[in-house]
Design an enzyme around this catalytic site. Structure first.
Site, PDB file in Angstrom:
ATOM      1  N   ASP A  49       0.841  -1.196   0.000  1.00 20.36           N
ATOM      2  CA  ASP A  49       0.000   0.000   0.000  1.00 20.36           C
ATOM      3  C   ASP A  49       0.876   1.245   0.000  1.00 20.36           C
ATOM      4  O   ASP A  49       1.553   1.538   0.978  1.00 20.36           O
ATOM      5  CB  ASP A  49      -0.900   0.017   1.238  1.00 20.36           C
ATOM      6  N   TYR A  54       3.109   9.821  -0.591  1.00 23.63           N
ATOM      7  CA  TYR A  54       4.178   9.227   0.228  1.00 23.63           C
ATOM      8  C   TYR A  54       5.532   9.408  -0.468  1.00 23.63           C
ATOM      9  O   TYR A  54       6.576   9.200   0.148  1.00 23.63           O
ATOM     10  CB  TYR A  54       3.965   7.729   0.479  1.00 23.63           C
ATOM     11  N   SER A 140     -10.617   6.673   0.047  1.00 24.25           N
ATOM     12  CA  SER A 140     -10.012   6.621   1.373  1.00 24.25           C
ATOM     13  C   SER A 140     -10.428   7.868   2.140  1.00 24.25           C
ATOM     14  O   SER A 140     -10.513   8.961   1.548  1.00 24.25           O
ATOM     15  CB  SER A 140      -8.486   6.559   1.244  1.00 24.25           C
ATOM     16  N   ARG A 239       9.272  -7.431  13.111  1.00 25.38           N
ATOM     17  CA  ARG A 239       7.895  -6.958  13.333  1.00 25.38           C
ATOM     18  C   ARG A 239       7.013  -7.263  12.121  1.00 25.38           C
ATOM     19  O   ARG A 239       5.816  -7.527  12.261  1.00 25.38           O
ATOM     20  CB  ARG A 239       7.880  -5.466  13.635  1.00 25.38           C
ATOM     21  N   GLU A 242       6.063 -10.681  12.778  1.00 25.33           N
ATOM     22  CA  GLU A 242       5.089 -10.716  13.895  1.00 25.33           C
ATOM     23  C   GLU A 242       3.691 -10.313  13.403  1.00 25.33           C
ATOM     24  O   GLU A 242       2.692 -10.959  13.727  1.00 25.33           O
ATOM     25  CB  GLU A 242       5.585  -9.751  14.984  1.00 25.33           C
TER      26      GLU A 242
HETATM   27  P1  NAD Z   1       0.274   1.359  11.883  1.00 20.04           P
HETATM   28  O1  NAD Z   1      -0.904   1.360  12.778  1.00 20.04           O
HETATM   29  O2  NAD Z   1       0.470   0.250  10.914  1.00 20.04           O
HETATM   30  O3  NAD Z   1       1.532   1.521  12.851  1.00 20.04           O
HETATM   31  C1  NAD Z   1       2.807   1.484  12.347  1.00 20.04           C
HETATM   32  C2  NAD Z   1       3.826   1.754  13.464  1.00 20.04           C
HETATM   33  O4  NAD Z   1       3.629   0.872  14.564  1.00 20.04           O
HETATM   34  C3  NAD Z   1       5.246   1.488  12.961  1.00 20.04           C
HETATM   35  O5  NAD Z   1       5.804   2.653  12.425  1.00 20.04           O
HETATM   36  C4  NAD Z   1       5.961   1.029  14.224  1.00 20.04           C
HETATM   37  O6  NAD Z   1       6.401   2.163  14.917  1.00 20.04           O
HETATM   38  C5  NAD Z   1       4.882   0.373  15.008  1.00 20.04           C
HETATM   39  N1  NAD Z   1       4.822  -1.100  14.893  1.00 20.04           N
HETATM   40  C6  NAD Z   1       4.452  -1.835  13.811  1.00 20.04           C
HETATM   41  N2  NAD Z   1       4.404  -3.135  14.107  1.00 20.04           N
HETATM   42  C7  NAD Z   1       4.750  -3.248  15.424  1.00 20.04           C
HETATM   43  C8  NAD Z   1       4.869  -4.342  16.298  1.00 20.04           C
HETATM   44  N3  NAD Z   1       4.585  -5.591  15.900  1.00 20.04           N
HETATM   45  N4  NAD Z   1       5.242  -4.092  17.588  1.00 20.04           N
HETATM   46  C9  NAD Z   1       5.504  -2.835  17.997  1.00 20.04           C
HETATM   47  N5  NAD Z   1       5.430  -1.744  17.196  1.00 20.04           N
HETATM   48  C10 NAD Z   1       5.026  -1.958  15.911  1.00 20.04           C
HETATM   49  O7  NAD Z   1       0.278   2.789  11.154  1.00 20.04           O
HETATM   50  P2  NAD Z   1       0.373   3.364   9.691  1.00 20.04           P
HETATM   51  O8  NAD Z   1       1.686   3.091   9.068  1.00 20.04           O
HETATM   52  O9  NAD Z   1      -0.060   4.783   9.788  1.00 20.04           O
HETATM   53  O10 NAD Z   1      -0.768   2.588   8.883  1.00 20.04           O
HETATM   54  C11 NAD Z   1      -0.517   1.474   8.067  1.00 20.04           C
HETATM   55  C12 NAD Z   1      -0.581   1.851   6.609  1.00 20.04           C
HETATM   56  O11 NAD Z   1      -1.848   2.423   6.291  1.00 20.04           O
HETATM   57  C13 NAD Z   1       0.405   2.946   6.189  1.00 20.04           C
HETATM   58  O12 NAD Z   1       1.738   2.493   6.089  1.00 20.04           O
HETATM   59  C14 NAD Z   1      -0.200   3.398   4.898  1.00 20.04           C
HETATM   60  O13 NAD Z   1       0.111   2.500   3.849  1.00 20.04           O
HETATM   61  C15 NAD Z   1      -1.681   3.369   5.235  1.00 20.04           C
HETATM   62  N6  NAD Z   1      -2.186   4.692   5.675  1.00 20.04           N
HETATM   63  C16 NAD Z   1      -3.129   5.312   4.907  1.00 20.04           C
HETATM   64  C17 NAD Z   1      -3.652   6.528   5.282  1.00 20.04           C
HETATM   65  C18 NAD Z   1      -4.702   7.174   4.422  1.00 20.04           C
HETATM   66  O14 NAD Z   1      -5.006   8.361   4.612  1.00 20.04           O
HETATM   67  N7  NAD Z   1      -5.271   6.460   3.483  1.00 20.04           N
HETATM   68  C19 NAD Z   1      -3.216   7.160   6.464  1.00 20.04           C
HETATM   69  C20 NAD Z   1      -2.253   6.524   7.248  1.00 20.04           C
HETATM   70  C21 NAD Z   1      -1.765   5.291   6.849  1.00 20.04           C
END
Ligand code: NAD
Length: 289
Positions: A49, A54, A140, A239, A242
């Site tokens: 994604d 980005y 989105s 991770r 995980e």
């Molecule tokens: P997320 O909820 O996936 O959290 C990611 C963060 O959590 C990482 O940077 C890391 O710090 C931590 N993490 C991940 N796995 C972990 C684990 N197993 N244990 C401990 N810490 C961990 O947040 P995100 O990246 O904002 O969301 C996922 C994806 O959604 C994004 O990468 C993007 O592709 C998408 N997204 C889209 C929008 C939109 O407006 N459409 C907005 C935000 C994100």
């Protein structure tokens, strides 16, 4: 590492999408992003994604090419940003995304935010779909009001609405409006980016202890059992493993109820109806054509 096959979701146009994917938000550095995506593909993710804003579509494209996997084994999503809104601009930005992704098609293309001329953007996406440049289109951050308005006035109903969705904001009230059009709910921020101390949350940790799983794994598993598509992000390979290793256990009814009760029903990331937030988003520019 997960051995079970990743479940799939059949979208409202028949396209099959992996229910678990890998997100690349906030990995702007090209080398780091390429490395992360290559690791994710090696670990077993088959859905990626990204988004024009980005500024890492090129790194995703490079990683896909370097992986040696046949293109059809990878499902790639990207999103048209506000600065590329409108029929003509969106059309040329789609060509730019294809070029950066080094692909002649995008599996899922989303309107990133309901701002600017997103009707024009959606028309450009419908055309790209009819030309075979895109396999499915969606949106989105479309809350029910704008979502229903769009869905009622376009030719092709959105296949997906990617919304902030995690244990603290579960989209319970909004979801029926998306389901009405057969639109699948995809979660962004499935781990709430760790907000509200998700990784040490007592309820999630206690449930996880029963299955030998972490709070993060329980939070993701909950969404999967609610038929939500998830795209967790991490640059750390362990991770990534995980977050994918959530298929060998099942939460029972009592677990599901306990986690359902964590829902606060409000965003942890900002209010889309707040004019300052809208102005901030509208000021960001993305890769174009
Ligand atoms: P997320 O909820 O996936 O959290 C990611 C963060 O959590 C990482 O940077 C890391 O710090 C931590 N993490 C991940 N796995 C972990 C684990 N197993 N244990 C401990 N810490 C961990 O947040 P995100 O990246 O904002 O969301 C996922 C994806 O959604 C994004 O990468 C993007 O592709 C998408 N997204 C889209 C929008 C939109 O407006 N459409 C907005 C935000 C994100």
């Amino acid at each position: 590492m997960a051995t079970e096959p990743v479940p799939t979701v059949t979208l409202n146009n028949g396209v099959v999408m992996p229910q678990i994917g890998f997100g690349v938000y906030q990995i702007p550095d090209s080398d780091q992003c390429e490395r992360a995506v290559r690791d994710a593909l090696e670990v077993g993710y088959r859905s990626l994604d990204t988004a024009q804003v980005y500024r890492n579509e090129a790194a995703v494209g490079a990683a896909m090419a370097a992986s040696g996997l046949p293109r059809e084994e990878i499902f790639v999503t990207t999103k048209v940003w506000i600065s590329n809104a409108g029929e003509e601009r969106a059309s040329s930005s789609i060509e730019g995304s294809l070029r950066r992704l080094r692909s002649d098609y995008i599996d899922l293309l989303l309107v990133h935010q309901p701002f600017g001329d997103y009707y024009g953007t959606y028309r450009a996406m419908e055309r790209a779909l009819s030309e075979g440049k895109v396999r499915a289109i969606g949106v989105s951050n479309f809350f029910p009001g704008r979502f229903v308005d769009l869905a009622e006035h376009v030719e092709i109903p959105p296949a997906v609405n990617q919304m902030e969705t995690h244990v603290f904001n579960q989209q319970k009230a909004n979801r029926p409006w998306y389901s009405k059009y057969g639109t699948a709910l995809e979660s962004w921020g499935p781990l709430a980016e760790g907000k509200n101390n998700l990784f040490t949350n007592e309820t999630l940790a206690a449930v996880g202890a029963k299955y030998g799983k972490t709070a993060a794994q329980v939070a993701l598993r909950y969404l999967v059992q609610r038929d939500i598509i998830i795209i967790p992000k991490s640059v750390h390979r362990e991770r990534m493993e995980e977050n994918l290793d959530i298929l060998s256990f099942k939460l029972n009814v009592a677990d599901m109820e306990a986690i359902a009760a964590l829902d606060g029903g409000v965003s942890l990331f900002g209010d889309h109806e707040n004019p300052e937030f809208a102005a901030m988003l509208s000021g960001l520019t993305a890769d174009a054509d």
